[in-house]
Structure formats: C-alpha cells, structure tokens
Design an enzyme around this catalytic site. Structure first.
Site, mmCIF file in Angstrom:
data_model
loop_
_atom_site.group_PDB
_atom_site.id
_atom_site.type_symbol
_atom_site.label_atom_id
_atom_site.label_comp_id
_atom_site.label_asym_id
_atom_site.label_seq_id
_atom_site.Cartn_x
_atom_site.Cartn_y
_atom_site.Cartn_z
ATOM 1 N N ASP A 112 9.654 2.859 1.486
ATOM 2 C CA ASP A 112 8.480 3.658 1.834
ATOM 3 C C ASP A 112 8.299 3.580 3.348
ATOM 4 O OD1 ASP A 112 5.993 4.670 2.410
ATOM 5 O OD2 ASP A 112 4.982 3.753 0.698
ATOM 6 N N LYS B 185 3.289 11.568 6.586
ATOM 7 C CA LYS B 185 2.484 11.409 7.795
ATOM 8 C C LYS B 185 3.082 12.136 8.996
ATOM 9 C CE LYS B 185 -0.006 7.290 6.298
ATOM 10 N NZ LYS B 185 -1.200 8.025 5.889
ATOM 11 N N PHE C 5 0.863 -1.174 0.000
ATOM 12 C CA PHE C 5 0.000 0.000 0.000
ATOM 13 C C PHE C 5 0.900 1.225 0.000
ATOM 14 C CE2 PHE C 5 -2.229 3.572 1.839
ATOM 15 C CZ PHE C 5 -3.382 3.583 1.082
#
Length: 411
Positions: free
Chosen positions: A233, A262, A148
């Site tokens: 990531d 984030k 994801f």
C-alpha cells in the site's frame, strides 16, 4: 518566504455556516483555506500558511501546479466521463505510462485509495482461488498492527484503531494481524490458505513508522517462498514522497501489487490504481469488478501528467535532498520537547514529549505561526510538505516548531 503578518493577531476566520452542515467525521484545525500555490495556501482573510500536510500526500506536486492544471483544463474542454462501457483516448496512454513507471504490465484504475485497497483484496482472493487453488471462501490475508488502509467496512475489519472500528461491526472475516516489522511473526501466521500479505512499507497514520531495514526484504522472500502475494500500500508513501518513486525502492523490494492513490491525481481529482502483472491482475473477468468513474478520461489525463512528472526523477531527488535537511533539523530538537523523529524523504513523524503537550496542541500553536500540520495518536505530529517546498521554507517551518516547543515549556 514567510506568511503575511505572522506577528499579527492570529484570529481565525469564522467557520462558514454551510460547513456546520457537514457530517462531524473530522476535527479540522480552525482555518478556512481559500486558495493555494506551491507549498503555500491562503485563508479567507488573506493570511498565508505553509502547508506541511499536503492533503496527506495527495498534493505532492504542490497546489496549482501549472503542468497539471494545463492537463486538467485541456481535458475539461474535451470530455470528462464515458464510463468503462466504452474506450476513451486518455485511458490507454495513462495505464501504459503508469505500468512502465511501476515496472509492471497491467493497471486496474479506480478512484480513491480505499477503492484501490478493496480492489487489491478482491484480486488477491480471486488469485488465491483460481491460481493457487485455495478452497472456496477459505482465503486469508495477513496485515500488520497499526495499519491504516482506509475506512470502508471491510478495511476497518482489520484495523486495531478503535476510533475507526468501534461501533461499525459485524466485520469482514479473512484477515490475520501480526506486529509490524516482525517478519518471523508474519511467517508463523501463514497457512495453506494465505493468499496475500498487505502492508504499508512505511506506516503513515500510525505516525510515520519505518520498519527495520531487513523487514520488507524478508517479507518479499517469505511471500515468494510460500507462494503468497505481497501487496504494498503505497498510497501515502509512494510517488516521490520518501525520496524514491516508491518507498519499497528504498530497500530494493518489488511487491506483486502496488496500491496507489492520493498524489496520482495531482491534488486535482481522485485517482487510484492497483498495478501488477497480468498473471495476477488478469484473474479479473468482465463484470466481476468495476467503477463508473474509474479510468475516466479526465482522471486519466491528469494521472498521465503526474506520471510524466515522476518519470523525470526531479521530485524524487528533491524529496531526498530536502528530506535530509528536514530530518537533520528536526533531530536537533530531540531532548528539547521532542522525544523521537522518524521518517524518510519529506515525510516525518515527530513524537512530542507528552508531558509538554499533545500533538493537537502543538499543531494549534503552529497554526498561529503560519504552519499547517496534523497530529495523530496523541502526541505525534506529522510533517509532509509538498515536494516543491523550498529549503528556506523547511528551515522556517522547523524554526516555528522550535519556537512553539520553547513557548510550551515556559513556566
């Protein structure tokens, strides 16, 4: 600390009329949050909840952190946006500090995590053509099943989650998928046109899937030997979440590019970045990539404050120590409604016995008891409290989960 009146009727606040006009691309739990402090949030009815999602790790430092709020307020009173057509006095200190934190020498600032991923893909392709010598438009990037990385059109092109990709084609070519955790399959998929391997060191949305300990070191060795970039990531797994600055640190691996987001914005403003060395990131030339808001002074000021918090090592230490407590308590539930527990630091994926309940049902029951969590992939729930959570909060949250499992098992 426990929420106010946890034994009272847990009637949910009515969803505000305005929310009904929002696109239906989420299926939220029935709680309307109005404020937050530390690891706790309060809804519009004054009921308090322990936040065990932390906005998918975007709120690693807790809600309303005073240091981050002070940095944001100070910058709000000065200037918030200039565009990258001009320099601003916050960008230099931010990218310098972030590069140092990562052990790299160049930072490409963007806004959202998906933008960081898209930017990393462009950088890898440009590097492949301009440095490695791959033929024009022939570059391929290897990704892992269960990944994801976001929901843009290009990113869902290499997702095997049908809910993210079904009905959104045609898709972007140039990606090859291999099983996560299988270094031999990854190497077998490479050819002379492979420019990068893009991986989550720990897969978040898939259910906090931790690969074998030798996987990332093997990926690092293979990519180096084949002159292929290793892109990590760390948007969810990085910045303290797993008990280290980056989850790659847990196995002593340094990728060529970090993708960050984030928590880099402190839960205040979207901030993301691609971080690497100039021999890779330096392939970009003026006009080839950009963002009106990327590197804006407001975001840079908050991002710099975040980096300074991480530089102390305090949050990584808390995640390690409290994470050990969390995982020990959760492991005790295996065989009592829990099938498996995975994770690192203050990040846990908990597989609920599907014969007992779905992950959604468990999260709804936890909501009644004052705990906010999120399900994924049917019977898995995720816990990712802010790194400022207390030991007592963790014990209480696990106790609520244990009680929910007992209730669901009752005839």
């Amino acid at each position: 600390m426990v929420p106010l009146d946890i034994t009272a009727d847990a009637s949910r606040a009515p969803i505000a009329l305005e929310v009904q006009h929002a696109a239906h691309n989420y299926h939220p739990l029935e709680v309307v949050v109005a404020s937050g402090e530390g690891a706790w949030v309060t809804d519009v009815n004054g009921r308090r909840f322990l936040d065990c999602l932390a906005a998918y790790s975007a709120v690693n430092f807790g809600h309303s952190d005073p240091v981050l709020l002070a940095a944001a307020r100070a910058q709000l009173g000065r200037i918030t946006l200039t565009s990258r057509a001009f320099y601003n006095d916050q960008l230099g200190p931010f990218v310098t500090a972030l590069a140092e934190l990562c052990g790299k020498d160049m930072v490409l600032p963007m806004n959202t995590g998906a933008e960081a991923v898209e930017s990393g893909i462009k950088v890898a392709r440009a590097w492949g053509y301009r440095v490695k010598g791959v033929a024009a438009n022939a570059a391929n990037i290897i990704v892992a099943a269960g990944n994801f990385h976001g929901r843009t059109t290009t990113i869902v092109s290499f997702s095997d989650d049908e809910s993210a990709s079904r009905g959104f084609g045609p898709f972007t070519p140039g990606f090859r998928m291999v099983p996560f955790g299988d270094a031999a399959a990854l190497e077998a998929a490479m050819d002379e046109n492979t420019v990068a391997v893009l991986l989550e060191p720990i897969q978040g949305e898939a259910g906090i899937i931790v690969p074998p300990a030798d996987y990332l070191p093997s990926v690092r060795e293979i990519t180096t030997r084949h002159n292929v970039l290793f892109i990590a990531d760390e948007i969810q797994s990085g910045l303290g979440r797993t008990g280290a600055t980056f989850s790659c640190d847990l196995v002593g691996v340094v990728p060529d590019l970090y993708l960050l987001g984030k928590a880099l914005g402190g839960g205040i403003v979207p901030v993301s970045a691609v971080v690497g060395n100039a021999d890779i990131l330096g392939v970009l030339k003026p006009g080839e990539h950009g963002s009106t808001f990327g590197g804006n002074p407001f975001a840079a000021a908050v991002g710099l404050a975040v980096v300074k918090l991480l530089a102390t090592g305090e949050y990584q230490k808390r995640a390690r120590e409290l994470g050990a407590r969390l995982h020990s308590a959760l492991t005790a539930l295996v065989g009592h409604g829990v099938v498996e527990v995975r994770g690192a630091g203050l990040w846990a994926g908990i597989d609920i016995d599907p014969a007992l309940a779905s992950g959604r049902a468990v999260c709804e029951a936890l909501l009644v008891r004052g705990v906010l969590a999120k399900d994924t992939h049917g019977s898995t729930i995720r816990l990712a409290p802010p790194l400022v959570v207390s030991a007592d909060d963790i014990d209480w949250a696990v106790a609520q989960l244990a009680a929910v499992l007992v209730e669901l098992a009752a005839p």
